[in-house]
Design a protein around this motif. Structure first.
Motif, PDB file in Angstrom:
ATOM      1  N   TRP A 288      46.966  31.131  66.677  1.00  0.00           N
ATOM      2  CA  TRP A 288      45.936  30.837  67.670  1.00  0.00           C
ATOM      3  C   TRP A 288      44.990  29.748  67.151  1.00  0.00           C
TER       4      TRP A 288
ATOM      5  N   ARG B  40      44.259  26.283  68.891  1.00  0.00           N
ATOM      6  CA  ARG B  40      42.874  25.991  69.296  1.00  0.00           C
ATOM      7  C   ARG B  40      42.408  24.650  68.742  1.00  0.00           C
TER       8      ARG B  40
ATOM      9  N   SER C 167      39.262  25.756  74.585  1.00  0.00           N
ATOM     10  CA  SER C 167      39.459  27.207  74.493  1.00  0.00           C
ATOM     11  C   SER C 167      40.347  27.726  75.604  1.00  0.00           C
TER      12      SER C 167
ATOM     13  N   ALA D  97      43.907  26.557  74.905  1.00  0.00           N
ATOM     14  CA  ALA D  97      44.473  27.319  73.788  1.00  0.00           C
ATOM     15  C   ALA D  97      44.912  28.704  74.247  1.00  0.00           C
ATOM     16  N   ALA D  98      44.092  29.349  75.061  1.00  0.00           N
ATOM     17  CA  ALA D  98      44.453  30.679  75.563  1.00  0.00           C
ATOM     18  C   ALA D  98      45.685  30.612  76.452  1.00  0.00           C
TER      19      ALA D  98
ATOM     20  N   PHE E 220      48.627  29.932  74.052  1.00  0.00           N
ATOM     21  CA  PHE E 220      48.853  30.974  73.051  1.00  0.00           C
ATOM     22  C   PHE E 220      49.336  32.289  73.638  1.00  0.00           C
TER      23      PHE E 220
ATOM     24  N   TRP F 251      52.613  34.077  72.312  1.00  0.00           N
ATOM     25  CA  TRP F 251      52.434  35.232  71.431  1.00  0.00           C
ATOM     26  C   TRP F 251      53.071  36.483  72.038  1.00  0.00           C
TER      27      TRP F 251
ATOM     28  N   SER G 225      41.535  35.222  70.981  1.00  0.00           N
ATOM     29  CA  SER G 225      41.623  34.118  71.933  1.00  0.00           C
ATOM     30  C   SER G 225      40.638  34.293  73.094  1.00  0.00           C
TER      31      SER G 225
END
Length: 179
Positions: free
Chosen positions: A110, A114, A125, A128-129, A132, A136, A173
């Motif tokens: 993460w 990020r 952010s 990235a979320a 990710f 994941w 996250s």
């Protein structure tokens, strides 16, 4: 300057890949490097394209930056491959305490995503979320399948592990979105 952040992202990404590979198979360093190099080359190429086409840098300037952005993390991956082969006979395979390593690798992954999203997008952010979480979850699902198929655990035993493995890095996250 963006270069140190790219180098940080590259090293974080490689270390997370190294740990994730160490959870499943050997030769750890070789597989991690072979997965990392084309992935990181693509990231370095996107960064160079952004520099040339969006920021207006000259191609020669971006080529020099790309050499460092790609080359230094790629060299770290090469050292990881050699260290794995020499010191751990292709390992180290992680056979016990796996949950802690999965959680740590998830947070490292993460963090790498990020940092990269902060360098390449306007909403770091959130991006990235979005990148990710599904990635994941797929890893956690693969981990569940390995636990059931290879290790012989029941699905009922593996579901709580899947939830834990997914929840902790996902919470990091989500918390990053709030702060």
């Amino acid at each position: 300057m963006r270069l140190p952040r790219f180098l940080l992202a590259g090293v974080l990404l490689y270390v997370s890949l190294f740990v994730l590979v160490a959870l499943f198979t050997a030769p750890v360093g070789a597989i991690a490097a072979i997965v990392f190099w084309p992935l990181w080359y693509a990231v370095a190429t996107v960064n160079a394209a952004v520099g040339v086409f969006a920021a207006g840098y000259k191609i020669g300037e971006e080529a020099a930056v790309m050499a460092a952005v790609f080359g230094i993390p790629a060299a770290v991956a090469g050292v990881g491959w050699l260290a794995s082969a020499r010191w751990w006979a292709g390992g180290p395979l992680i056979l016990s305490g796996r949950t802690a390593f999965v959680l740590g690798a998830g947070v490292l992954l993460w963090a790498a995503i990020r940092v990269l999203s902060g360098l390449l997008t306007a909403k770091p952010s959130g991006t990235a979320a979005l990148v990710f979480m599904p990635l994941w979850f797929l890893f956690c699902l693969a981990n569940l399948l390995v636990g059931v198929i290879v290790a012989g655990y029941g699905v009922g035993e593996e579901i709580p592990i899947l939830l834990l493995n997914f929840a902790v890095p996902a919470a990091v996250s989500v918390l990053a979105l709030r702060f």
